[in-house]
Scaffold this active site. Sequence first.
Site, PDB file in Angstrom:
ATOM      1  N   ASP A 100       0.803  -1.230   0.000  1.00 31.16           N
ATOM      2  CA  ASP A 100       0.000   0.000   0.000  1.00 31.16           C
ATOM      3  C   ASP A 100       0.829   1.270   0.000  1.00 31.16           C
ATOM      4  O   ASP A 100       0.375   2.317   0.457  1.00 31.16           O
ATOM      5  CB  ASP A 100      -0.899  -0.013   1.237  1.00 31.16           C
ATOM      6  CG  ASP A 100      -0.114  -0.285   2.512  1.00 31.16           C
ATOM      7  OD1 ASP A 100       1.118  -0.087   2.496  1.00 31.16           O
ATOM      8  OD2 ASP A 100      -0.725  -0.687   3.524  1.00 31.16           O
ATOM      9  N   GLU A 122      -0.893  -8.899  -1.089  1.00 33.49           N
ATOM     10  CA  GLU A 122      -1.374  -8.318   0.185  1.00 33.49           C
ATOM     11  C   GLU A 122      -2.591  -7.413  -0.082  1.00 33.49           C
ATOM     12  O   GLU A 122      -2.667  -6.286   0.383  1.00 33.49           O
ATOM     13  CB  GLU A 122      -0.260  -7.544   0.913  1.00 33.49           C
ATOM     14  CG  GLU A 122      -0.554  -7.285   2.379  1.00 33.49           C
ATOM     15  CD  GLU A 122       0.550  -6.492   3.063  1.00 33.49           C
ATOM     16  OE1 GLU A 122       1.548  -7.091   3.479  1.00 33.49           O
ATOM     17  OE2 GLU A 122       0.412  -5.250   3.169  1.00 33.49           O
ATOM     18  N   GLU A 136      -1.836   5.191   3.166  1.00 33.08           N
ATOM     19  CA  GLU A 136      -1.831   3.797   2.709  1.00 33.08           C
ATOM     20  C   GLU A 136      -3.233   3.227   2.492  1.00 33.08           C
ATOM     21  O   GLU A 136      -3.449   2.419   1.577  1.00 33.08           O
ATOM     22  CB  GLU A 136      -1.056   2.920   3.699  1.00 33.08           C
ATOM     23  CG  GLU A 136       0.445   3.170   3.709  1.00 33.08           C
ATOM     24  CD  GLU A 136       0.869   4.332   4.589  1.00 33.08           C
ATOM     25  OE1 GLU A 136      -0.004   4.978   5.217  1.00 33.08           O
ATOM     26  OE2 GLU A 136       2.078   4.607   4.660  1.00 33.08           O
ATOM     27  N   HIS A 213       6.928   5.207  12.759  1.00 32.51           N
ATOM     28  CA  HIS A 213       7.211   6.042  11.584  1.00 32.51           C
ATOM     29  C   HIS A 213       5.973   6.575  10.865  1.00 32.51           C
ATOM     30  O   HIS A 213       6.079   7.429  10.006  1.00 32.51           O
ATOM     31  CB  HIS A 213       8.050   5.267  10.566  1.00 32.51           C
ATOM     32  CG  HIS A 213       7.267   4.173   9.859  1.00 32.51           C
ATOM     33  ND1 HIS A 213       7.076   2.936  10.409  1.00 32.51           N
ATOM     34  CD2 HIS A 213       6.636   4.154   8.668  1.00 32.51           C
ATOM     35  CE1 HIS A 213       6.369   2.193   9.569  1.00 32.51           C
ATOM     36  NE2 HIS A 213       6.081   2.905   8.509  1.00 32.51           N
ATOM     37  N   ARG A 215       2.954   8.319   9.073  1.00 31.10           N
ATOM     38  CA  ARG A 215       2.726   9.745   8.844  1.00 31.10           C
ATOM     39  C   ARG A 215       1.621  10.313   9.733  1.00 31.10           C
ATOM     40  O   ARG A 215       1.719  11.451  10.180  1.00 31.10           O
ATOM     41  CB  ARG A 215       2.401   9.985   7.362  1.00 31.10           C
ATOM     42  CG  ARG A 215       3.647   9.966   6.517  1.00 31.10           C
ATOM     43  CD  ARG A 215       3.411   9.976   5.026  1.00 31.10           C
ATOM     44  NE  ARG A 215       4.707   9.834   4.365  1.00 31.10           N
ATOM     45  CZ  ARG A 215       5.409  10.838   3.849  1.00 31.10           C
ATOM     46  NH1 ARG A 215       4.912  12.051   3.849  1.00 31.10           N
ATOM     47  NH2 ARG A 215       6.595  10.635   3.307  1.00 31.10           N
ATOM     48  N   HIS A 246      13.657   5.134  12.279  1.00 31.03           N
ATOM     49  CA  HIS A 246      13.386   5.271  10.839  1.00 31.03           C
ATOM     50  C   HIS A 246      14.192   6.446  10.294  1.00 31.03           C
ATOM     51  O   HIS A 246      14.465   7.410  11.020  1.00 31.03           O
ATOM     52  CB  HIS A 246      11.881   5.525  10.669  1.00 31.03           C
ATOM     53  CG  HIS A 246      11.373   5.331   9.272  1.00 31.03           C
ATOM     54  ND1 HIS A 246      11.506   6.292   8.293  1.00 31.03           N
ATOM     55  CD2 HIS A 246      10.734   4.296   8.684  1.00 31.03           C
ATOM     56  CE1 HIS A 246      10.958   5.843   7.176  1.00 31.03           C
ATOM     57  NE2 HIS A 246      10.489   4.638   7.380  1.00 31.03           N
TER      58      HIS A 246
HETATM   59  C1  UD1 Z   1       6.830   4.648   3.439  1.00 31.92           C
HETATM   60  C2  UD1 Z   1       5.436   4.128   3.119  1.00 31.92           C
HETATM   61  C3  UD1 Z   1       4.845   3.391   4.305  1.00 31.92           C
HETATM   62  C4  UD1 Z   1       5.791   2.335   4.843  1.00 31.92           C
HETATM   63  C5  UD1 Z   1       7.144   2.936   5.104  1.00 31.92           C
HETATM   64  C6  UD1 Z   1       8.071   1.819   5.472  1.00 31.92           C
HETATM   65  C7  UD1 Z   1       4.146   5.543   1.603  1.00 31.92           C
HETATM   66  C8  UD1 Z   1       3.138   6.612   1.489  1.00 31.92           C
HETATM   67  N1  UD1 Z   1       4.527   5.242   2.848  1.00 31.92           N
HETATM   68  O1  UD1 Z   1       6.675   5.668   4.410  1.00 31.92           O
HETATM   69  O2  UD1 Z   1       3.650   2.755   3.915  1.00 31.92           O
HETATM   70  O3  UD1 Z   1       5.266   1.848   6.042  1.00 31.92           O
HETATM   71  O4  UD1 Z   1       7.634   3.587   3.912  1.00 31.92           O
HETATM   72  O5  UD1 Z   1       9.192   2.254   6.144  1.00 31.92           O
HETATM   73  O6  UD1 Z   1       4.579   5.010   0.619  1.00 31.92           O
HETATM   74  N2  UD1 Z   1      14.332   8.097   4.123  1.00 31.92           N
HETATM   75  C9  UD1 Z   1      15.707   7.995   3.997  1.00 31.92           C
HETATM   76  N3  UD1 Z   1      16.229   6.769   3.633  1.00 31.92           N
HETATM   77  C10 UD1 Z   1      15.466   5.679   3.406  1.00 31.92           C
HETATM   78  C11 UD1 Z   1      14.076   5.793   3.564  1.00 31.92           C
HETATM   79  C12 UD1 Z   1      13.507   7.006   3.907  1.00 31.92           C
HETATM   80  O7  UD1 Z   1      16.435   8.936   4.182  1.00 31.92           O
HETATM   81  O8  UD1 Z   1      16.009   4.625   3.077  1.00 31.92           O
HETATM   82  C13 UD1 Z   1      13.746   9.418   4.513  1.00 31.92           C
HETATM   83  C14 UD1 Z   1      13.770  10.427   3.353  1.00 31.92           C
HETATM   84  O9  UD1 Z   1      14.008  11.698   3.866  1.00 31.92           O
HETATM   85  C15 UD1 Z   1      12.354  10.323   2.805  1.00 31.92           C
HETATM   86  C16 UD1 Z   1      11.560  10.091   4.073  1.00 31.92           C
HETATM   87  O10 UD1 Z   1      12.371   9.235   4.872  1.00 31.92           O
HETATM   88  O11 UD1 Z   1      11.960  11.478   2.105  1.00 31.92           O
HETATM   89  C17 UD1 Z   1      10.174   9.533   3.893  1.00 31.92           C
HETATM   90  O12 UD1 Z   1      10.175   8.368   3.088  1.00 31.92           O
HETATM   91  P1  UD1 Z   1       8.799   7.923   2.335  1.00 31.92           P
HETATM   92  O13 UD1 Z   1       9.044   6.665   1.608  1.00 31.92           O
HETATM   93  O14 UD1 Z   1       8.254   9.070   1.589  1.00 31.92           O
HETATM   94  O15 UD1 Z   1       7.753   7.671   3.451  1.00 31.92           O
HETATM   95  P2  UD1 Z   1       7.741   6.775   4.714  1.00 31.92           P
HETATM   96  O16 UD1 Z   1       7.137   7.635   5.730  1.00 31.92           O
HETATM   97  O17 UD1 Z   1       9.068   6.130   4.912  1.00 31.92           O
HETATM   98  N1  UDP Z   2      12.505  -3.944   9.779  1.00 25.50           N
HETATM   99  C1  UDP Z   2      13.880  -4.026   9.559  1.00 25.50           C
HETATM  100  N2  UDP Z   2      14.711  -3.210  10.300  1.00 25.50           N
HETATM  101  C2  UDP Z   2      14.239  -2.321  11.213  1.00 25.50           C
HETATM  102  C3  UDP Z   2      12.835  -2.216  11.395  1.00 25.50           C
HETATM  103  C4  UDP Z   2      11.998  -3.042  10.655  1.00 25.50           C
HETATM  104  O1  UDP Z   2      14.341  -4.836   8.755  1.00 25.50           O
HETATM  105  O2  UDP Z   2      15.052  -1.617  11.842  1.00 25.50           O
HETATM  106  C5  UDP Z   2      11.607  -4.810   8.969  1.00 25.50           C
HETATM  107  C6  UDP Z   2      10.545  -5.566   9.740  1.00 25.50           C
HETATM  108  O3  UDP Z   2      11.016  -6.839  10.147  1.00 25.50           O
HETATM  109  C7  UDP Z   2       9.424  -5.669   8.714  1.00 25.50           C
HETATM  110  C8  UDP Z   2       9.567  -4.401   7.906  1.00 25.50           C
HETATM  111  O4  UDP Z   2      10.905  -3.945   8.116  1.00 25.50           O
HETATM  112  O5  UDP Z   2       9.645  -6.766   7.837  1.00 25.50           O
HETATM  113  C9  UDP Z   2       8.578  -3.375   8.359  1.00 25.50           C
HETATM  114  O6  UDP Z   2       8.887  -2.151   7.785  1.00 25.50           O
HETATM  115  P1  UDP Z   2       8.253  -0.792   8.260  1.00 25.50           P
HETATM  116  O7  UDP Z   2       7.861  -0.889   9.694  1.00 25.50           O
HETATM  117  O8  UDP Z   2       9.220   0.271   7.864  1.00 25.50           O
HETATM  118  O9  UDP Z   2       6.990  -0.646   7.298  1.00 25.50           O
HETATM  119  P2  UDP Z   2       5.476  -1.167   7.407  1.00 25.50           P
HETATM  120  O10 UDP Z   2       5.504  -2.631   7.601  1.00 25.50           O
HETATM  121  O11 UDP Z   2       4.861  -0.416   8.530  1.00 25.50           O
HETATM  122  O12 UDP Z   2       4.894  -0.762   6.100  1.00 25.50           O
END
Ligand code: UD1
Ligand code: UDP
Length: 374
Positions: A100, A122, A136, A213, A215, A246
């Site tokens: 999602d 999923e 999501e 993490h 939003r 995160h």
């Molecule tokens: C996204 C997903 C969420 C998921 C989460 C998993 C959407 C809308 N949300 O949220 O469903 O649960 O990922 O973690 O798609 N960033 C880094 N390095 C990384 C990843 C993120 O620096 O490897 C920082 C960046 O500044 C980036 C910000 O995190 O702009 C937000 O990342 P983004 O993918 O937009 O949203 P998440 O809140 O991580």
């Molecule tokens: N996870 C990971 N390292 C971490 C935290 C989570 O590998 O430090 C894994 C966790 O086991 C799960 C996935 O990341 O498989 C969950 O990701 P996240 O919580 O970022 O996203 P969501 O599941 O909420 O979309």
Amino acid sequence: MTPLRRVLLVFGTRPEAIKMAPVIQQLQRSASRFEAIVAVTGQHREMLDQVLSLYGLAPDLDLDLMRHGQRPEEVLAQAVTGIGAAIRDLKPDAVLVQGDTTTTLAGALASFYEHVPIGHIEAGLRSDDKHAPFPEEVNRRLTTQVADMHFAPTAHARDRLLAEGVPAADVYVTGNTAVDALLAAAGIPNTPADERLASLAGGKGRFVLVTAHRRENWGVPMEAICSAVLDVLAAFDDLVVVFPVHRNPVVRDVVNRVLGANERVLLTEPLDYLTFLGMMRSATLIMSDSGGVQEEAPSLDVPVLVLRETTERPEALETGAIRLVGTTREGITRGALEVLGDPALYRRMAEAANPFGDGHAAERIVAVLEERLG
Ligand code: UD1
Ligand code: UDP
């Protein structure tokens, strides 16, 4: 001889990569029938690369989209355009998306515009609140609208899809590939590189594992989550907290400010998947707003307090493996004190079965692809 069917797998974030990996591996095992092509949007960077490197996955295409502080609509616009071009170039027989995220919706829309069949892994999770999880819940609803094959993890998810009018012939109950990934990873030996984590993972001391993490939790709820962590520590002298933070700067600011100075809080970078699973397994309690964690923890026999007002995973509420504690300081603290102070409740939660799968979801998904694309 049956021609090879080309399947394009599109993903971009850590959880999608973890849940797509078993499907990629299963397609690779069926190399006489399928050609698996991997396109990543790079919606995440470091957190995606951690998973790619664990599985030795080298994407055929990487849009490398991530920008700090990105907005979902910016990621969506660029990802739809980039994936659309990739589909025109690669001409897949089907596109698979997972979950999602913004990447999920972008992959589904791009395939729709190119008239390529879409498989949604999923499918059918619903919170019934379009603002939680944000965005999501809307991403997965919209993905349902354009998908052709709906891989529901549970019977409950299937029923949600049927209730929305999705044809029964297009819905398949497969289990969640998160369980496939977890069971496969359980066989890989792992000791955390960080000595303090290694000591805790080795059973030296009780700890609570925390992640946050979402939003919709930015701002006041995130402050409340961090304050509740301090309250729980104050209630139990022997407890420490491990909090892999995160990479989102909005999350980091609050967590570092409220918890950074506390000696009993161990803030870490995002942990690699194997280390994280090891820490989950050894934790006394998990407090998290993650979706994936709710699906994994029941297999690791550790109770989860869900830091949200609602969940799209009611199956684990029903088995008792998780509890919704909301996002107020008082509610979270009360929930933690109840579980940690009541051995019978603790045992019931820890021993609840995993309702999300049996580790064979990827096999079922690939079997459906054989039938549908055959
Ligand atoms: C996204 C997903 C969420 C998921 C989460 C998993 C959407 C809308 N949300 O949220 O469903 O649960 O990922 O973690 O798609 N960033 C880094 N390095 C990384 C990843 C993120 O620096 O490897 C920082 C960046 O500044 C980036 C910000 O995190 O702009 C937000 O990342 P983004 O993918 O937009 O949203 P998440 O809140 O991580
Ligand atoms: N996870 C990971 N390292 C971490 C935290 C989570 O590998 O430090 C894994 C966790 O086991 C799960 C996935 O990341 O498989 C969950 O990701 P996240 O919580 O970022 O996203 P969501 O599941 O909420 O979309």
